[in-house]
Design a protein around this motif. Structure first.
Motif, short mmCIF file in Angstrom:
data_model
loop_
_atom_site.label_atom_id
_atom_site.label_comp_id
_atom_site.label_asym_id
_atom_site.label_seq_id
_atom_site.Cartn_x
_atom_site.Cartn_y
_atom_site.Cartn_z
N ASN A 28 -12.69 3.80 -2.66
CA ASN A 28 -13.02 4.95 -3.06
C ASN A 28 -13.56 4.98 -4.51
OD1 ASN A 28 -13.31 7.58 -4.35
ND2 ASN A 28 -11.16 8.58 -3.20
N PRO A 29 -14.90 5.28 -4.78
CA PRO A 29 -15.64 4.87 -5.93
C PRO A 29 -14.82 5.69 -7.08
CG PRO A 29 -17.04 5.86 -4.38
CD PRO A 29 -15.93 5.63 -3.66
N GLN A 30 -14.38 6.68 -6.86
CA GLN A 30 -13.76 7.51 -7.80
C GLN A 30 -12.22 7.10 -8.28
OE1 GLN A 30 -12.81 11.40 -5.85
NE2 GLN A 30 -11.86 12.12 -7.56
N PHE A 31 -11.62 6.03 -7.56
CA PHE A 31 -10.32 5.44 -7.89
C PHE A 31 -10.58 4.03 -8.22
CE2 PHE A 31 -8.54 8.74 -5.26
CZ PHE A 31 -7.93 9.60 -6.32
N ASN A 32 -11.68 3.50 -8.13
CA ASN A 32 -12.12 2.08 -8.44
C ASN A 32 -11.23 1.19 -7.60
OD1 ASN A 32 -13.54 0.08 -9.80
ND2 ASN A 32 -12.86 0.78 -11.74
N ALA A 33 -11.16 1.49 -6.43
CA ALA A 33 -10.34 0.44 -5.76
C ALA A 33 -10.79 -0.63 -5.04
CB ALA A 33 -9.37 1.16 -4.52
N ASP A 34 -12.01 -1.32 -5.44
CA ASP A 34 -12.87 -2.08 -4.80
C ASP A 34 -12.27 -3.26 -5.40
OD1 ASP A 34 -14.67 -3.90 -3.78
OD2 ASP A 34 -16.48 -2.97 -4.31
N ALA A 35 -11.65 -4.15 -4.55
CA ALA A 35 -11.35 -5.70 -5.28
C ALA A 35 -11.95 -6.49 -5.02
CB ALA A 35 -9.93 -5.88 -4.49
N GLY A 36 -13.23 -6.44 -4.57
CA GLY A 36 -14.46 -7.58 -4.31
C GLY A 36 -14.18 -8.29 -3.12
N TYR B 28 0.80 -1.10 0.10
CA TYR B 28 0.05 0.00 0.03
C TYR B 28 0.89 1.12 -0.05
CZ TYR B 28 -4.24 -2.69 0.51
OH TYR B 28 -5.48 -3.53 0.56
N HIS B 29 2.24 1.16 0.33
CA HIS B 29 2.90 2.32 0.27
C HIS B 29 3.09 2.92 -1.13
CE1 HIS B 29 5.52 4.71 3.14
NE2 HIS B 29 5.98 5.09 1.92
N HIS B 30 3.11 1.74 -1.92
CA HIS B 30 3.07 1.99 -3.50
C HIS B 30 1.83 2.39 -4.14
CE1 HIS B 30 7.49 0.94 -4.24
NE2 HIS B 30 7.19 0.18 -3.10
N ARG B 31 0.85 1.74 -3.28
CA ARG B 31 -0.48 1.94 -4.07
C ARG B 31 -1.45 2.57 -2.92
NH1 ARG B 31 -1.47 -0.39 -9.01
NH2 ARG B 31 -3.28 1.17 -8.63
N ARG B 32 -1.22 3.64 -2.39
CA ARG B 32 -2.10 4.35 -1.54
C ARG B 32 -3.47 4.60 -2.12
NH1 ARG B 32 0.03 6.50 2.91
NH2 ARG B 32 -1.87 7.49 3.53
N ASP B 33 -3.66 4.71 -3.40
CA ASP B 33 -4.95 4.72 -3.96
C ASP B 33 -5.88 3.57 -4.02
OD1 ASP B 33 -2.87 3.37 -5.65
OD2 ASP B 33 -4.27 3.38 -7.65
N LEU B 34 -5.11 2.50 -3.61
CA LEU B 34 -5.98 1.03 -3.39
C LEU B 34 -6.27 1.04 -2.24
CD1 LEU B 34 -4.22 -1.07 -5.92
CD2 LEU B 34 -6.27 -0.12 -6.17
N LEU B 35 -5.62 1.82 -1.17
CA LEU B 35 -6.00 1.45 0.16
C LEU B 35 -7.55 1.61 0.78
CD1 LEU B 35 -4.36 0.61 2.75
CD2 LEU B 35 -3.91 2.89 3.08
N VAL B 36 -8.01 2.68 0.42
CA VAL B 36 -9.46 2.71 0.79
C VAL B 36 -10.43 2.77 -0.49
CG1 VAL B 36 -9.60 4.50 2.87
CG2 VAL B 36 -8.97 5.35 0.62
#
Ligand code: UD2
Ligand code: MN
Length: 507
Positions: free
Chosen positions: A332-340, A322-330
């Motif tokens: 956030n519908p805007q960033f499409n970070a829902d991994a299911g 997550y240090h590399h991918r903070r965008d995936l941490l929460v």
């Protein structure tokens, strides 16, 4: 014999045009026989190995989505021609919902005419699966004792199958990878130089090639013995069919491309199996620089698949991803970070009583550098008077480059994560700050060599200076984003003062 294809100027022009679409030279590929021979580039010891009379048979599963005709069929021909019939149970061509002309009836017809004995079977997915679910469909259709997965642009070398099935006969819980040779995407030559000896990973969860570790050099008694590898590249491997499903096949929640190779690598080690590279089994692969297919919904499938694997398998170490991918941490519908939902995979991990990721790091990949464990200091390295921080400036860390400065990002940029190791390196995952030590000479980032010298730096907690082995101090050059750093005679001025975000101290 796998030699390069020379094209006329006219053909080259056509090839360049098509390269953009296919990401390899289809003109050259179409000129080569579908059953070309390749030179036997194995260690000479390999041809002297004798294999048991009775070995398990294999189903070779080749998945494809809109693959070009000639590489696809060359893959199939090379499998059939270079596998002993007694061990080749079948070839399953799993069509992942291709819509490219020629891959429908024409393909069926070609296969029926060329292999009337039915050894090659086409199975078609009813909708686009992505490579991960496609492989599972192929594996479910297979009935051989061993599964061998291949990409749809490979060429098997001499005696490639025997050492794979022989090792599975010895050890049913081993996942086995052939050594991957490079088929040059431009000249279509079969080059016997694989990129590395074993697999590793970056904390961003991309795969990396690594040199043969010392411990494997020691452990192996001969050059034909398999090599234990922390990870695999993903596309080419063999497994006992039942064992493959016992340890959970693949994560069906992973889409299109990416991440499944590290997931299955971590999983097999943590859940009691092994992952081994087989030096006497060699298979060529066309390495393409882009994906010649669509990603439905334009999703970052590598990122989302990696998030699933980090959540399920990496325990607390997922922080480094997550240090590399903070965008995936929460989410956030805007960033499409829902991994299911991945609760089924967590359940699988419990059912199989798998070990921890810490166990994996300590026992399988002990040379993996952990940026925030067993270090003297880590985090941003800040020059307080300017509020500039050491920064890779997003340069490719497999290369050598001058280190830069950039406005401190408060810990949200992985480009600013540095560690001061117990052996006094100022480093990233694989690269170290290096200076030849002359006054005013720039500081570079280059592969760590582990023998101090130009790569040794000491931090003085009182005076806040970073002193190089040459006795000179780390100094910022210019007060601007993208500016460089150098070493200078120590002078106690503001430009030589540095603070670590986290200071732990020597152990
Ligand atoms: C590497 C692996 C690949 C896979 C990937 C990570 C090697 C040599 N290759 O990427 O097998 O593990 O890393 O995910 O180790 N395909 C489908 N459906 C799709 C997309 C692809 O069937 O939606 C097929 C494709 O036709 C090919 C295979 O999957 O046969 C792998 O795809 P690739 O060749 O684009 O992946 P590659 O080699 O860049
Ligand atoms: Mn591939």
């Amino acid at each position: 014999m796998g030699r390069r294809v020379e094209l006329s100027a006219e053909k080259q022009e056509e090839a360049d045009k098509l390269f953009k679409k296919e990401a390899f030279n289809i003109v050259a590929s179409d000129m080569i026989a579908l059953n070309r021979s390749v030179s036997d580039n194995r260690d000479p010891q390999c041809s002297r190995v004798s294999y048991p009379k009775v070995m398990p048979n294999a189903s070779v599963v080749i998945i494809f989505h809109n693959e070009a005709w000639s590489p696809l069929l060359r893959t199939v021909h090379s499998v059939v021609n270079r596998s002993p019939p007694e061990y080749l149970h079948e070839v399953i061509l799993l069509d992942d919902f291709s819509d490219r002309a020629g891959l429908g009836e024409k393909l069926d017809g070609y296969i029926k005419d060329t292999w009337p004995d039915g050894i090659v079977k086409v199975v078609r997915a009813p909708e686009r699966q992505g490579l991960i679910r496609a492989r599972v469909l192929g594996a479910k259709a297979a009935t051989g004792e061993v599964l061998v997965f291949l990409d749809s642009h490979c060429e098997c070398n001499v005696q490639w199958l025997e050492p794979l099935v022989a090792r599975i006969k010895e050890s049913r819980s081993a996942l086995l990878c052939p050594m991957i040779d490079v088929i040059d995407a431009k000249a279509m030559s079969y080059n016997g130089i694989g990129a590395g000896s074993v697999g590793g990973f970056w904390w961003s969860l991309h795969f990396s090639w690594r040199p043969l570790p010392q411990r494997e050099r020691k452990r192996r008694k001969s050059s034909v013995e398999t090599i234990r590898s922390p990870t695999m590249a993903g596309g080419l491997f063999a497994a006992d069919r039942k064992y493959f499903f016992e340890i959970g096949g693949y994560d069906p929640g992973m889409d299109v491309w990416g991440g499944e190779n590290l997931e299955i690598s971590f999983r097999v080690w943590m859940c009691g199996g092994t992952l081994e590279f087989v030096p006497c089994s060699r298979v060529g692969h066309i390495f393409r620089s882009s994906h010649p297919y669509t990603f439905p919904g334009n999703k970052d499938t590598h990122g989302l698949n990696s998030k699933r694997l980090a959540e399920v398998w990496m325990d607390g170490y997922k922080r480094l991803f997550y240090h590399h991918r903070r965008d995936l941490l929460v989410i956030n519908p805007q960033f499409n970070a829902d991994a299911g939902d991945f609760s089924d995979r967590l359940q699988l991990r419990r059912d199989l009583k798998c070990k921890s990721f810490k166990w994996y790091l300590e026992n399988v990949y002990p040379e993996k550098f952990i940026p925030d464990e067993n270090v003297i200091a880590y985090g941003m390295v800040r020059n307080p008077s300017s509020n500039l921080c050491l920064d890779t400036l997003s340069k490719d860390e497999k290369m050598v480059f001058n280190l830069g400065l950039y406005g401190c990002q408060g810990g949200v940029s992985s480009n600013q994560l540095f560690s001061l190791s117990q052996s006094n390196e100022l480093r990233r995952e694989e690269s170290c700050m290096d200076s030849v030590g002359g006054e005013g000479s720039p500081v570079k980032l280059m592969p760590c060599h582990g023998s101090r010298g130009h790569q040794e730096w000491t931090y003085n907690l009182e005076t806040k200076v970073i002193v190089h082995s040459s006795g000179k101090c780390l100094d910022k050059v210019e007060e601007k984003n993208g500016g460089e750093v150098k070493v200078e005679k120590c002078n106690g001025k503001d430009s030589q003062i540095w603070e670590f975000e986290n200071y732990i101290g020597p152990s």
